[in-house]
Scaffold this motif. Sequence first.
Motif, PDB file in Angstrom:
ATOM      1  N   SER A  19     -62.061  70.343 -31.532  1.00 22.95           N
ATOM      2  CA  SER A  19     -62.146  71.791 -31.356  1.00 22.95           C
ATOM      3  C   SER A  19     -60.775  72.411 -31.088  1.00 22.95           C
ATOM      4  CB  SER A  19     -63.114  72.125 -30.221  1.00 22.95           C
ATOM      5  OG  SER A  19     -62.658  71.528 -29.039  1.00 22.95           O
ATOM      6  N   GLN A  20     -59.845  71.633 -30.591  1.00 17.53           N
ATOM      7  CA  GLN A  20     -58.509  72.143 -30.280  1.00 17.53           C
ATOM      8  C   GLN A  20     -57.590  72.123 -31.496  1.00 17.53           C
ATOM      9  OE1 GLN A  20     -56.459  69.945 -27.257  1.00 17.53           O
ATOM     10  NE2 GLN A  20     -55.257  71.736 -26.639  1.00 17.53           N
ATOM     11  N   HIS A  21     -57.692  71.038 -32.311  1.00 15.86           N
ATOM     12  CA  HIS A  21     -56.755  70.893 -33.432  1.00 15.86           C
ATOM     13  C   HIS A  21     -57.410  71.058 -34.779  1.00 15.86           C
ATOM     14  CE1 HIS A  21     -54.996  68.436 -30.119  1.00 15.86           C
ATOM     15  NE2 HIS A  21     -53.943  69.197 -30.439  1.00 15.86           N
ATOM     16  N   SER A  22     -58.716  71.102 -34.817  1.00 12.77           N
ATOM     17  CA  SER A  22     -59.462  71.175 -36.068  1.00 12.77           C
ATOM     18  C   SER A  22     -59.119  70.023 -36.999  1.00 12.77           C
ATOM     19  CB  SER A  22     -59.219  72.517 -36.777  1.00 12.77           C
ATOM     20  OG  SER A  22     -59.672  73.563 -35.968  1.00 12.77           O
ATOM     21  N   GLU A  23     -58.880  68.890 -36.429  1.00 11.07           N
ATOM     22  CA  GLU A  23     -58.617  67.687 -37.221  1.00 11.07           C
ATOM     23  C   GLU A  23     -59.780  66.737 -37.013  1.00 11.07           C
ATOM     24  OE1 GLU A  23     -54.915  65.931 -36.155  1.00 11.07           O
ATOM     25  OE2 GLU A  23     -53.782  67.749 -36.538  1.00 11.07           O
ATOM     26  N   LYS A  24     -59.867  65.745 -37.913  1.00 10.13           N
ATOM     27  CA  LYS A  24     -60.896  64.747 -37.736  1.00 10.13           C
ATOM     28  C   LYS A  24     -60.675  64.068 -36.400  1.00 10.13           C
ATOM     29  CE  LYS A  24     -61.636  63.606 -42.555  1.00 10.13           C
ATOM     30  NZ  LYS A  24     -61.551  62.578 -43.554  1.00 10.13           N
ATOM     31  N   LEU A  25     -61.768  63.774 -35.689  1.00  7.92           N
ATOM     32  CA  LEU A  25     -61.652  63.198 -34.375  1.00  7.92           C
ATOM     33  C   LEU A  25     -60.875  61.892 -34.387  1.00  7.92           C
ATOM     34  CD1 LEU A  25     -65.101  63.892 -32.682  1.00  7.92           C
ATOM     35  CD2 LEU A  25     -62.907  64.913 -32.150  1.00  7.92           C
ATOM     36  N   GLN A  26     -61.030  61.103 -35.448  1.00  4.22           N
ATOM     37  CA  GLN A  26     -60.319  59.836 -35.527  1.00  4.22           C
ATOM     38  C   GLN A  26     -58.817  60.081 -35.489  1.00  4.22           C
ATOM     39  OE1 GLN A  26     -62.045  56.839 -36.081  1.00  4.22           O
ATOM     40  NE2 GLN A  26     -60.248  55.584 -35.974  1.00  4.22           N
ATOM     41  N   ARG A  27     -58.349  61.021 -36.305  1.00  2.00           N
ATOM     42  CA  ARG A  27     -56.924  61.315 -36.349  1.00  2.00           C
ATOM     43  C   ARG A  27     -56.470  61.956 -35.068  1.00  2.00           C
ATOM     44  NH1 ARG A  27     -55.536  64.648 -41.427  1.00  2.00           N
ATOM     45  NH2 ARG A  27     -53.479  64.484 -40.478  1.00  2.00           N
ATOM     46  N   CYS A  28     -57.317  62.872 -34.496  1.00  2.00           N
ATOM     47  CA  CYS A  28     -56.977  63.559 -33.249  1.00  2.00           C
ATOM     48  C   CYS A  28     -56.802  62.531 -32.154  1.00  2.00           C
ATOM     49  CB  CYS A  28     -58.078  64.544 -32.916  1.00  2.00           C
ATOM     50  SG  CYS A  28     -57.744  65.508 -31.442  1.00  2.00           S
ATOM     51  N   ARG A  29     -57.653  61.526 -32.145  1.00  2.00           N
ATOM     52  CA  ARG A  29     -57.591  60.501 -31.125  1.00  2.00           C
ATOM     53  C   ARG A  29     -56.263  59.742 -31.183  1.00  2.00           C
ATOM     54  NH1 ARG A  29     -61.554  55.854 -32.139  1.00  2.00           N
ATOM     55  NH2 ARG A  29     -59.922  55.371 -33.563  1.00  2.00           N
ATOM     56  N   ASP A  30     -55.769  59.581 -32.386  1.00  4.00           N
ATOM     57  CA  ASP A  30     -54.521  58.837 -32.566  1.00  4.00           C
ATOM     58  C   ASP A  30     -53.299  59.705 -32.351  1.00  4.00           C
ATOM     59  OD1 ASP A  30     -56.037  56.668 -33.138  1.00  4.00           O
ATOM     60  OD2 ASP A  30     -55.977  56.990 -35.305  1.00  4.00           O
ATOM     61  N   SER A  31     -53.490  60.994 -32.244  1.00  6.42           N
ATOM     62  CA  SER A  31     -52.351  61.908 -32.097  1.00  6.42           C
ATOM     63  C   SER A  31     -51.699  61.716 -30.748  1.00  6.42           C
ATOM     64  CB  SER A  31     -52.855  63.338 -32.258  1.00  6.42           C
ATOM     65  OG  SER A  31     -51.857  64.240 -31.845  1.00  6.42           O
ATOM     66  N   GLN A  32     -50.397  61.986 -30.697  1.00  7.77           N
ATOM     67  CA  GLN A  32     -49.638  61.836 -29.449  1.00  7.77           C
ATOM     68  C   GLN A  32     -50.061  62.866 -28.400  1.00  7.77           C
ATOM     69  OE1 GLN A  32     -45.421  62.039 -29.933  1.00  7.77           O
ATOM     70  NE2 GLN A  32     -45.196  59.892 -29.407  1.00  7.77           N
ATOM     71  N   THR A  33     -50.549  64.014 -28.804  1.00  7.89           N
ATOM     72  CA  THR A  33     -50.954  65.038 -27.836  1.00  7.89           C
ATOM     73  C   THR A  33     -52.227  64.655 -27.092  1.00  7.89           C
ATOM     74  OG1 THR A  33     -52.137  66.221 -29.555  1.00  7.89           O
ATOM     75  CG2 THR A  33     -49.882  66.951 -29.080  1.00  7.89           C
ATOM     76  N   HIS A  34     -52.910  63.618 -27.568  1.00  3.30           N
ATOM     77  CA  HIS A  34     -54.161  63.208 -26.920  1.00  3.30           C
ATOM     78  C   HIS A  34     -54.070  61.812 -26.339  1.00  3.30           C
ATOM     79  CE1 HIS A  34     -56.576  66.611 -28.279  1.00  3.30           C
ATOM     80  NE2 HIS A  34     -55.907  66.540 -29.419  1.00  3.30           N
ATOM     81  N   THR A  35     -52.883  61.382 -26.029  1.00  4.88           N
ATOM     82  CA  THR A  35     -52.732  60.009 -25.520  1.00  4.88           C
ATOM     83  C   THR A  35     -53.412  59.824 -24.167  1.00  4.88           C
ATOM     84  OG1 THR A  35     -50.603  60.586 -24.598  1.00  4.88           O
ATOM     85  CG2 THR A  35     -50.605  59.426 -26.721  1.00  4.88           C
ATOM     86  N   ASN A  36     -53.525  60.887 -23.378  1.00  2.00           N
ATOM     87  CA  ASN A  36     -54.168  60.774 -22.054  1.00  2.00           C
ATOM     88  C   ASN A  36     -55.692  60.891 -22.123  1.00  2.00           C
ATOM     89  OD1 ASN A  36     -51.649  60.568 -20.994  1.00  2.00           O
ATOM     90  ND2 ASN A  36     -51.496  62.714 -20.374  1.00  2.00           N
ATOM     91  N   HIS A  37     -56.242  61.192 -23.277  1.00  8.50           N
ATOM     92  CA  HIS A  37     -57.696  61.382 -23.400  1.00  8.50           C
ATOM     93  C   HIS A  37     -58.414  60.067 -23.452  1.00  8.50           C
ATOM     94  CE1 HIS A  37     -57.340  65.662 -25.292  1.00  8.50           C
ATOM     95  NE2 HIS A  37     -56.728  65.554 -24.134  1.00  8.50           N
ATOM     96  N   ARG A  38     -59.609  60.064 -22.820  1.00  9.27           N
ATOM     97  CA  ARG A  38     -60.482  58.897 -22.905  1.00  9.27           C
ATOM     98  C   ARG A  38     -61.537  59.187 -23.955  1.00  9.27           C
ATOM     99  NH1 ARG A  38     -63.257  58.219 -17.524  1.00  9.27           N
ATOM    100  NH2 ARG A  38     -64.867  57.592 -18.959  1.00  9.27           N
ATOM    101  N   PHE A  39     -61.770  58.232 -24.771  1.00 10.59           N
ATOM    102  CA  PHE A  39     -62.784  58.386 -25.808  1.00 10.59           C
ATOM    103  C   PHE A  39     -63.891  57.387 -25.577  1.00 10.59           C
ATOM    104  CE2 PHE A  39     -59.163  60.336 -27.707  1.00 10.59           C
ATOM    105  CZ  PHE A  39     -59.701  61.434 -28.346  1.00 10.59           C
ATOM    106  N   ARG A  40     -65.172  57.902 -25.699  1.00 15.36           N
ATOM    107  CA  ARG A  40     -66.320  57.031 -25.540  1.00 15.36           C
ATOM    108  C   ARG A  40     -67.363  57.421 -26.569  1.00 15.36           C
ATOM    109  NH1 ARG A  40     -67.798  58.340 -19.701  1.00 15.36           N
ATOM    110  NH2 ARG A  40     -69.767  57.470 -20.344  1.00 15.36           N
ATOM    111  N   PRO A  41     -68.277  56.527 -26.803  1.00 19.74           N
ATOM    112  CA  PRO A  41     -69.324  56.861 -27.783  1.00 19.74           C
ATOM    113  C   PRO A  41     -70.178  58.031 -27.276  1.00 19.74           C
ATOM    114  CG  PRO A  41     -69.295  54.510 -27.335  1.00 19.74           C
ATOM    115  CD  PRO A  41     -68.330  55.140 -26.398  1.00 19.74           C
ATOM    116  N   MET A  42     -70.655  58.798 -28.195  1.00 14.31           N
ATOM    117  CA  MET A  42     -71.422  60.014 -27.884  1.00 14.31           C
ATOM    118  C   MET A  42     -72.687  59.705 -27.096  1.00 14.31           C
ATOM    119  SD  MET A  42     -70.154  62.790 -28.885  1.00 14.31           S
ATOM    120  CE  MET A  42     -71.128  64.010 -29.598  1.00 14.31           C
TER     121      MET A  42
END
Length: 172
Positions: A19-42
Amino acid sequence: MCEAFLEERDQRSPEALCSQHSEKLQRCRDSQTHTNHRFRPMDEVAQDLKELLQKSLQPFQEKLKLFEEVQVKFDQTAGHMKVQAQHTETQIKEQFKKLHQFLEEEEEARMAALREEEEQKRRMMEEKMEAVSREIAALSHTVRATEEELRAEDWRGCSAPCWRIHSCPQEL
């Protein structure tokens, strides 16, 4: 919240976008701006949110239960008050019925006493009237007899005892 999220996800494209970058979540997850984010299954996140929502809902459920108990008590109290009011109304009506009966009996007793007193006074008055009538009759008889005697006697041919009562004109 979960339902809103799932609904929003279903409206998006098959691939979820950030919702912030309008990119695919997979790519967003790999982005440097989201390095502090935790990702878990829905479904895990959904389950955690459900549990959190359930815990948040518990005080409201307890409060609802208390309100329902209070409502039951109020209903019972209202029913008890209605029964008491009906009982009190019945008692009041019975007391007034007894009072009316007492007053009617008292009225009848007083009316009977009044009639008795009236009858006694009427009899007494009749007796007095009869006594007066007898006196009148006796006096009338005496007056008539005296008047007749006065008319029948001739003063000139007065008999001897007459001089004792009055002066006889013959002796003068």
